[in-house]
Scaffold this active site. Structure first.
Site, mmCIF file in Angstrom:
data_model
loop_
_atom_site.group_PDB
_atom_site.id
_atom_site.type_symbol
_atom_site.label_atom_id
_atom_site.label_comp_id
_atom_site.label_asym_id
_atom_site.label_seq_id
_atom_site.Cartn_x
_atom_site.Cartn_y
_atom_site.Cartn_z
ATOM 1 N N TYR A 1 0.992 -1.149 0.003
ATOM 2 C CA TYR A 1 -0.057 0.064 -0.042
ATOM 3 C C TYR A 1 0.930 1.193 -0.176
ATOM 4 O O TYR A 1 1.841 1.335 0.774
ATOM 5 C CB TYR A 1 -0.891 -0.089 1.372
ATOM 6 C CG TYR A 1 -1.829 1.156 1.279
ATOM 7 C CD1 TYR A 1 -2.767 1.429 0.360
ATOM 8 C CD2 TYR A 1 -1.887 2.118 2.252
ATOM 9 C CE1 TYR A 1 -3.825 2.466 0.431
ATOM 10 C CE2 TYR A 1 -2.482 3.170 2.229
ATOM 11 C CZ TYR A 1 -3.652 3.356 1.439
ATOM 12 O OH TYR A 1 -4.409 4.614 1.507
ATOM 13 N N ASP B 1 9.288 2.991 0.547
ATOM 14 C CA ASP B 1 8.032 3.750 1.136
ATOM 15 C C ASP B 1 8.176 3.325 2.446
ATOM 16 O O ASP B 1 7.768 2.374 3.084
ATOM 17 C CB ASP B 1 6.744 3.347 0.417
ATOM 18 C CG ASP B 1 5.779 3.810 1.020
ATOM 19 O OD1 ASP B 1 5.783 4.750 2.116
ATOM 20 O OD2 ASP B 1 4.422 3.711 0.703
ATOM 21 N N LYS C 1 3.436 9.569 8.593
ATOM 22 C CA LYS C 1 3.033 9.118 9.965
ATOM 23 C C LYS C 1 3.719 9.713 11.036
ATOM 24 O O LYS C 1 3.549 10.743 11.445
ATOM 25 C CB LYS C 1 3.050 7.593 9.810
ATOM 26 C CG LYS C 1 1.840 7.244 8.694
ATOM 27 C CD LYS C 1 1.211 5.830 8.789
ATOM 28 C CE LYS C 1 0.149 5.535 8.242
ATOM 29 N NZ LYS C 1 0.166 4.593 6.914
HETATM 30 C C1 LIG Z 1 -0.035 5.015 5.495
HETATM 31 C C2 LIG Z 1 0.677 4.787 4.422
HETATM 32 C C3 LIG Z 1 0.717 5.638 2.958
HETATM 33 C C4 LIG Z 1 -0.452 6.540 2.955
HETATM 34 O O1 LIG Z 1 0.008 7.905 3.947
HETATM 35 P P1 LIG Z 1 -1.352 8.714 4.210
HETATM 36 O O2 LIG Z 1 -0.646 9.762 5.129
HETATM 37 O O3 LIG Z 1 -2.489 8.055 4.716
HETATM 38 O O4 LIG Z 1 -1.852 9.150 2.778
HETATM 39 C C5 LIG Z 1 1.709 5.352 2.258
HETATM 40 N N1 LIG Z 1 2.383 4.419 2.408
HETATM 41 C C6 LIG Z 1 2.381 3.441 3.295
HETATM 42 C C7 LIG Z 1 3.681 2.346 3.454
HETATM 43 C C8 LIG Z 1 1.392 3.768 4.410
HETATM 44 O O5 LIG Z 1 1.592 2.713 5.373
#
Ligand SMILES: *Cc1c(COP(=O)(O)O)cnc(C)c1O
Length: 426
Positions: free
Chosen positions: A143, A238, A266
Site C-alpha cells: 500500500y 516507502d 505518519k
Molecule cells: C499510510 C501509508 C501511506 C499513505 O499515507 P497517508 O498519509 O495515509 O496518505 C503510504 N505508504 C505506506 C507504506 C503507508 O503505510
C-alpha cells in the site's frame, strides 16, 4: 456483546446519513459499527460510551509517543498563536529538514507534503521524470496510499473490504504498473528482463505493514538494491510506516540498504498530517522550482505539522527504540506461546515496535499467502480483545504498534487479555 456501545451505535446511525459508510477512511469501519472516540491520552483511547481501550492501532502508526504528548501540545499551542499557514517559507522547515537529513541515510534533500499518499505519488513522478521511463514495479499487497498509479492489488482497507483493485482507475493509468510478489527474486528478475530500459523505479515497503507485518527475507532488500542499480532503475523505499520506527534512520538504517528516494509520513507529523519525499541531491533537485518536475501544495511544510514533527523527532531517543521494541517483542512472544499452548494455526511476526498475528498455517512471505489467513478467526480475536479493553486494528491485514507509553503494567494487562481470548478461540 459484552461491551456497552449504545452511544457509538447512535452516532454511527447519524454518521451514515452524512458520511459515506459513516467514516472518512474505509479502514475505520468494522462490523457492526466502530466505537466513536471521545478523547485519547498516552496509550489509551476513551470512547463515547465510557469504555477505555489500550491502543495498539495508534492511528495506524503515527502516535509512537502516545496520545496528547505534552511537548507536542506545548509546541503546537505556541505555534498556533503565531499563525498556521503563511504561503511563505519558515525557519522551522529548515530545522525539521536538517533533522530528517541527519537521520535518514538516503536523505540529502527534503520536500515536505501533506500525506504519505502525496509523497509516493510525487516520488513516482520524480522517478519517471528523472529516468524518462514510464513503467514502475510495485509489490502485490503493498500500500502506497490511495492514488491511481498504485491502487492495484493494494493491501489494507481495499483488501479488507474485498476490492484490492479499485474501479474508477483507467487501465491506461495502471498498465504501466507492473506487479510482482514480495520476497521472490525470480519474479522481479523476469519483470525487469521483459521490460528492459522501460522501468523508472521499484517502489517497496521494506517491511510490508499494510498486509499485516511481512518481513523481507534475509538478503532480499540487498538483492533489490543490486538489481535496480544494475539496470539503472531507481529504488524507492516507502518508509511511511518504517521511517523513524525501525531505527532513527528507518528501515534503510536497520537493514543497511540505501535507496535512491524514500517517502516518509505518519510518525514525522507527530499526529498531524504530513508526508515527505527525500533522496539524493541530484535527484531531488529535479523538482520544481529548480527542475522541471512539478510538485506543489498550499499546505506543504505547514507550520503546525512541521512544529509537531520537530517536537516528535526530539523525543525519539535510544530509550524510545529500546523500550518500544522490547514491549512489542514481549507481546509477540506471548502470542507465540499461546499459539503453541492452544495448538492454533497461526504465525506471529515482529520487528522493532511492529507485530501481527496471522491465523494462517503457512509462513507469511507475501500477499498471496497472507490472503489465505482465517479472517473470521481474526475478527473473533479482535472482538475478544476489544471486550477486554484492548484495541488492535480491526483487520487481519493491518499491523499493531507499541508506543513509549505502553509500560510494563499496560503490557501485563494486555497479556492477561490475550490469554483470556485464546481460551475462547477454538
Ligand atoms: C499510510 C501509508 C501511506 C499513505 O499515507 P497517508 O498519509 O495515509 O496518505 C503510504 N505508504 C505506506 C507504506 C503507508 O503505510
Amino acid at each position: 456483546m459484552a461491551l456497552k456501545m449504545e452511544k457509538s451505535k447512535e452516532l454511527f446511525e447519524e454518521a451514515k446519513k452524512y458520511l459515506v459508510g459513516g467514516v472518512n477512511s474505509p479502514v475505520r469501519y468494522f462490523k457492526p459499527y466502530p466505537f466513536f472516540v471521545e478523547k485519547a491520552k498516552d496509550c489509551y483511547l476513551f470512547d463515547v460510551d465510557g469504555n477505555k481501550y489500550i491502543d495498539y492501532c495508534l492511528a495506524y502508526g503515527p502516535m509512537v509517543l502516545g496520545h496528547a504528548n505534552e511537548n507536542i501540545i506545548k509546541a503546537v499551542k505556541e505555534q498556533l498563536e503565531l499563525g498556521t499557514a503563511y504561503g511563505c517559507p519558515t525557519e522551522k522547515e529548515i530545522i525539521l529538514a536538517k533533522e530528517v537529513v541527519k537521520r535518514v541515510p538516503c536523505a540529502e534533500m527534503v520536500r515536505f507534503v501533506n500525506s504519505g499518499t502525496e509523497a509516493t505519488m510525487s516520488a513516482i513522478r520524480l522517478a519517471r521524470g528523472v529516468t524518462g521511463r514510464k513503467k514502475i514495479i510495485k509489490f502485490d499487497g503493498a500500500y502506497h496510499g490511495a492514488h491511481d498509479y498504485v491502487l492495484v492489488k493494494s493491501g489494507s482497507g481495499a483488501l479488507t473490504h474485498g476490492t484490492p483493485n479499485s474501479p474508477g482507475i483507467p487501465e491506461e493509468t495502471t498498465k504501466n504498473t507492473i506487479l510482482v510478489p514480495f520476497n521472490d527474486e525470480d519474479a522481479i528478475k523476469k519483470a525487469i528482463n521483459e521490460n528492459k530500459d522501460e522501468i523508472a523505479c521499484v517502489i517497496v515497503e521494506p517491511v510490508m505493514g499494510n498486509v499485516g507485518c511481512i518481513l523481507p527475507k534475509e538478503g532480499y532488500l540487498e538483492f533489490l538494491r543490486e538489481i535496480t542499480e544494475e539496470n539503472d532503475i531507481l529504488l524507492i523505499f516507502d518508509e511511511v510506516i518504517t521511517g523513524f520506527r525501525l531505527a532513527k534512520g528507518g528501515a534503510q538504517e536497520y537493514f543497511g540498504v540505501v535507496p535512491d528516494i524514500a517517502t516518509l509520513g505518519k510518525i514525522l507529523g507527530g499526529g498531524f498530517p504530513i508526508g515527505a519525499i527525500v533522496g539524493k541531491k541530484e535527484i531531488m533537485e529535479q523538482f520544481s522550482p529548480l527542475g522541471a518536475i512539478y510538485q506543489a501544495g498550499t499546505f506543504n511544510g505547514n507550520p503546525i505539522s512541521i512544529t509537531a514533527g520537530i517536537a516528535t523527532l526530539e523525543q525519539l531517543d535510544d530509550k524510545f527504540y529500546r523500550e518500544t521494541s522490547r514491549t512489542a517483542k514481549i507481546l509477540s512472544d506471548t502470542l507465540r506461546d499461546l499459539v503453541d499452548r492452544y495448538n492454533i494455526n497461526a504465525k506471529v511476526y515482529n520487528i522493532a515496535s511492529m507485530f501481527q498475528i496471522y491465523f494462517n498455517e503457512n509462513e507469511v512471505l507475501n500477499y498471496e499467502i497472507a490472503k489465505m489467513s482465517d479472517v473470521e478467526r481474526f475478527m473473533k480475536y479482535f472482538w475478544g480483545l476489544l471486550e477486554r479493553g484492548v484495541f488492535v486494528p480491526p483487520s487481519q491485514f493491518e499491523c499493531c504498534f507499541t508506543s513509549i507509553k505502553h509500560d510494563d503494567e499496560v503490557i501485563d494487562k494486555t497479556i492477561k487479555a490475550m490469554e483470556d481470548v485464546f481460551k475462547e478461540l477454538e
